[in-house]
Enzyme design. Structure first.
Site, PDB file in Angstrom:
ATOM      1  N   ARG A  56      12.133  71.329  49.849  1.00  0.00           N
ATOM      2  CA  ARG A  56      12.318  70.363  48.767  1.00  0.00           C
ATOM      3  C   ARG A  56      11.371  69.197  49.000  1.00  0.00           C
ATOM      4  O   ARG A  56      10.717  69.115  50.040  1.00  0.00           O
ATOM      5  CB  ARG A  56      13.786  69.938  48.577  1.00  0.00           C
ATOM      6  CG  ARG A  56      14.667  69.857  49.741  1.00  0.00           C
ATOM      7  CD  ARG A  56      14.324  68.813  50.767  1.00  0.00           C
ATOM      8  NE  ARG A  56      14.113  67.508  50.158  1.00  0.00           N
ATOM      9  CZ  ARG A  56      13.421  66.527  50.683  1.00  0.00           C
ATOM     10  NH1 ARG A  56      12.821  66.681  51.870  1.00  0.00           N
ATOM     11  NH2 ARG A  56      13.273  65.381  50.090  1.00  0.00           N
ATOM     12  N   GLY A  57      11.302  68.305  47.995  1.00  0.00           N
ATOM     13  CA  GLY A  57      10.306  67.246  48.047  1.00  0.00           C
ATOM     14  C   GLY A  57       9.095  67.712  47.253  1.00  0.00           C
ATOM     15  O   GLY A  57       8.591  68.825  47.477  1.00  0.00           O
ATOM     16  N   ALA A  58       8.637  66.852  46.336  1.00  0.00           N
ATOM     17  CA  ALA A  58       7.645  67.301  45.355  1.00  0.00           C
ATOM     18  C   ALA A  58       6.384  67.926  45.976  1.00  0.00           C
ATOM     19  O   ALA A  58       6.009  69.062  45.616  1.00  0.00           O
ATOM     20  CB  ALA A  58       7.298  66.137  44.434  1.00  0.00           C
ATOM     21  N   ASN A 102      12.056  59.588  40.458  1.00  0.00           N
ATOM     22  CA  ASN A 102      12.303  59.863  41.897  1.00  0.00           C
ATOM     23  C   ASN A 102      13.804  60.099  42.069  1.00  0.00           C
ATOM     24  O   ASN A 102      14.583  60.038  41.107  1.00  0.00           O
ATOM     25  CB  ASN A 102      11.797  58.704  42.767  1.00  0.00           C
ATOM     26  CG  ASN A 102      11.809  59.068  44.244  1.00  0.00           C
ATOM     27  OD1 ASN A 102      11.306  60.126  44.623  1.00  0.00           O
ATOM     28  ND2 ASN A 102      12.384  58.233  45.079  1.00  0.00           N
ATOM     29  N   LYS A 103      14.201  60.358  43.286  1.00  0.00           N
ATOM     30  CA  LYS A 103      15.593  60.710  43.587  1.00  0.00           C
ATOM     31  C   LYS A 103      16.580  59.753  42.943  1.00  0.00           C
ATOM     32  O   LYS A 103      16.370  58.542  42.954  1.00  0.00           O
ATOM     33  CB  LYS A 103      15.755  60.719  45.121  1.00  0.00           C
ATOM     34  CG  LYS A 103      17.120  61.094  45.643  1.00  0.00           C
ATOM     35  CD  LYS A 103      17.680  62.380  45.078  1.00  0.00           C
ATOM     36  CE  LYS A 103      16.770  63.570  45.258  1.00  0.00           C
ATOM     37  NZ  LYS A 103      17.180  64.748  44.435  1.00  0.00           N
ATOM     38  N   ASP A 126       8.632  62.090  42.293  1.00  0.00           N
ATOM     39  CA  ASP A 126       8.604  63.498  41.864  1.00  0.00           C
ATOM     40  C   ASP A 126       7.688  63.715  40.670  1.00  0.00           C
ATOM     41  O   ASP A 126       7.146  64.795  40.471  1.00  0.00           O
ATOM     42  CB  ASP A 126      10.011  63.982  41.543  1.00  0.00           C
ATOM     43  CG  ASP A 126      10.769  64.181  42.836  1.00  0.00           C
ATOM     44  OD1 ASP A 126      11.264  63.174  43.387  1.00  0.00           O
ATOM     45  OD2 ASP A 126      10.797  65.323  43.328  1.00  0.00           O
ATOM     46  N   GLN A 161      19.743  63.653  51.709  1.00  0.00           N
ATOM     47  CA  GLN A 161      18.395  63.805  52.294  1.00  0.00           C
ATOM     48  C   GLN A 161      18.094  62.687  53.298  1.00  0.00           C
ATOM     49  O   GLN A 161      17.374  62.892  54.274  1.00  0.00           O
ATOM     50  CB  GLN A 161      17.327  63.778  51.188  1.00  0.00           C
ATOM     51  CG  GLN A 161      17.251  65.004  50.310  1.00  0.00           C
ATOM     52  CD  GLN A 161      18.098  64.871  49.063  1.00  0.00           C
ATOM     53  OE1 GLN A 161      19.087  64.137  49.033  1.00  0.00           O
ATOM     54  NE2 GLN A 161      17.728  65.587  48.016  1.00  0.00           N
TER      55      GLN A 161
HETATM   56  O1  MRU Z   1      15.678  66.877  45.278  1.00  0.00           O
HETATM   57  P1  MRU Z   1      14.596  66.655  46.286  1.00  0.00           P
HETATM   58  O2  MRU Z   1      15.091  66.498  47.692  1.00  0.00           O
HETATM   59  O3  MRU Z   1      13.489  67.665  46.148  1.00  0.00           O
HETATM   60  O4  MRU Z   1      13.999  65.258  45.869  1.00  0.00           O
HETATM   61  C1  MRU Z   1      12.943  64.713  46.615  1.00  0.00           C
HETATM   62  C2  MRU Z   1      12.614  63.336  46.211  1.00  0.00           C
HETATM   63  O5  MRU Z   1      13.143  62.759  45.269  1.00  0.00           O
HETATM   64  C3  MRU Z   1      11.522  62.674  46.992  1.00  0.00           C
HETATM   65  O6  MRU Z   1      11.731  61.297  47.071  1.00  0.00           O
HETATM   66  C4  MRU Z   1      10.194  62.929  46.269  1.00  0.00           C
HETATM   67  O7  MRU Z   1      10.015  64.305  46.034  1.00  0.00           O
HETATM   68  C5  MRU Z   1       9.058  62.446  47.024  1.00  0.00           C
HETATM   69  S1  MRU Z   1       8.749  63.499  48.388  1.00  0.00           S
HETATM   70  C6  MRU Z   1       7.343  63.107  49.173  1.00  0.00           C
END
Ligand code: MRU
Length: 349
Positions: free
Chosen positions: A51-53, A250-251, A240, A199
């Site tokens: 996970r994470g963009a 973002n999250k 994201d 996270q």
């Molecule tokens: O749902 P996730 O864990 O994939 O969400 C991730 C985020 O919101 C991060 O802050 C974002 O992707 C930036 S990661 C470098």
């Protein structure tokens, strides 16, 4: 000072297969899962093994290599035709992180230029490895640029995990924090636990503790009190998807932090590679927001914490308007107080 800055790599290509560190199990268990089929990788993205963009983008690029291997062995159609279904499945895995679509489209454009009569696997693998390395390089550049914005001994707050685990390595927001700590710019990091998937508590805390960066974990709802205490200098987060005008998805919870930060005169830094900018989306209202299973809110590790019949809302992201952001840091440069016009200076490259 830490010597393990580059040590966490969540995505590894080895023995002709894609290996992913299962982020659902961290920090308690370190389980590596390996994949030889692109549909299985799409499912791993959906289930948040990775996970994470940026990490999702790099993973998808390797999944295109696996799709090509399978397509080459498909009878009755050309391998390019056989790529359509697996790539659509990948693009359907998660809707908000634009790096997924960016990476799949990049790989598609790349293979459309390859000859029909030769297996594309080797060339695509080279390209996926290039994107992988580019992401690490971008993170290191952003780390330096972001650290340059901080005064010495700053206290910062981060939300979710925008670290090595969320990227090909080093991290975006955590890349700035890693670099900032090494440069003496950061003396302490507050980490939001990041309900509901945790996270922050599970992943960001794990990364920072390994590098002995001083940190304190807190419930998301403690951020206002922390800001009111006057101790905090910056909120530093990843993204994201960033719209052309600088609005940032973002999250979930990032938007609340940005509003709190404005009220308390705390600055907000968003750190993301240019592959996270969606130039086709004019503003944040057009960014699709992923709604995830309500069980992530009603249960923890499969244990009900709410009455079983309760209905729960679980949007995974929110959108922070550009006017609440002090700096967007990309590998192509820093945009202060982002606007549509200022953002376009990044597109020129
Ligand atoms: O749902 P996730 O864990 O994939 O969400 C991730 C985020 O919101 C991060 O802050 C974002 O992707 C930036 S990661 C470098």
């Amino acid at each position: 000072m830490s010597t393990t800055v580059n040590s966490i790599e969540p995505i590894v290509w080895r023995d002709d297969r894609l290996h992913l560190l299962d982020q659902r199990k961290l920090p308690g268990e370190h389980v590596w899962l390996d994949y030889g089929q692109s549909d299985a990788v799409a499912e791993a993205i959906r289930l948040m093994v990775v996970r994470g963009a940026p990490a999702i983008g790099v993973t998808a690029a390797y999944a295109v290599v696996l799709a090509a291997r399978q397509a080459w062995n498909t009878a009755g159609v050309t391998w390019k035709q056989a790529m359509t279904a697996p790539l659509a499945k990948l693009e359907n895995a998660r809707p908000t992180a634009v790096n997924l679509f960016w990476a799949v489209e990049h790989m598609r454009q790349f293979y459309m230029n390859l000859a029909d009569q030769y297996s594309p696997e080797e060339a695509l693998l080279e390209e996926a490895k290039k994107l992988h390395q580019q992401d690490v390089n971008a993170n290191k550049t952003m780390g330096r640029l972001g650290s340059g914005l901080l005064d010495n001994n700053s206290v910062v707050l981060t939300h979710c995990n925008a670290g090595a685990l969320a990227t090909a390595g080093f991290g975006t927001a955590l890349g700035v924090i890693r670099q900032g700590y090494q440069d003496g710019k950061i003396k302490h990091v507050y980490v939001d636990e990041t309900r509901p998937w945790l996270q922050g508590a599970r992943l960001t805390a794990w990364e920072l503790i390994q590098e002995q960066i001083p940190m304190t974990l807190q419930a998301d709802s403690a951020a206002a009190l922390l800001m009111a205490s006057g101790q905090l200098d910056w909120v530093i987060v990843g993204a994201d998807r960033i719209a052309a005008n600088g609005d940032v998805a973002n999250k979930i919870g990032t938007y609340s932090l940005a509003i709190l930060a404005k009220y308390h005169k705390v600055k907000v830094m968003v750190v993301a590679p240019t592959s996270t900018i969606d130039w086709d989306i004019q503003d944040g209202s057009l960014i699709p927001i992923e709604q995830r299973d309500s069980c992530e809110v009603t249960q923890i590790n499969g244990e009900w914490i709410a009455p079983e019949k309760v209905s729960a809302l679980n949007p995974a992201f929110d959108v922070t308007p550009a006017k609440l952001i002090d700096a967007i840091v990309t590998e192509a440069g820093v945009i202060l107080s982002p606007t549509l016009e200022k953002m376009q200076t990044l597109q020129a490259d």
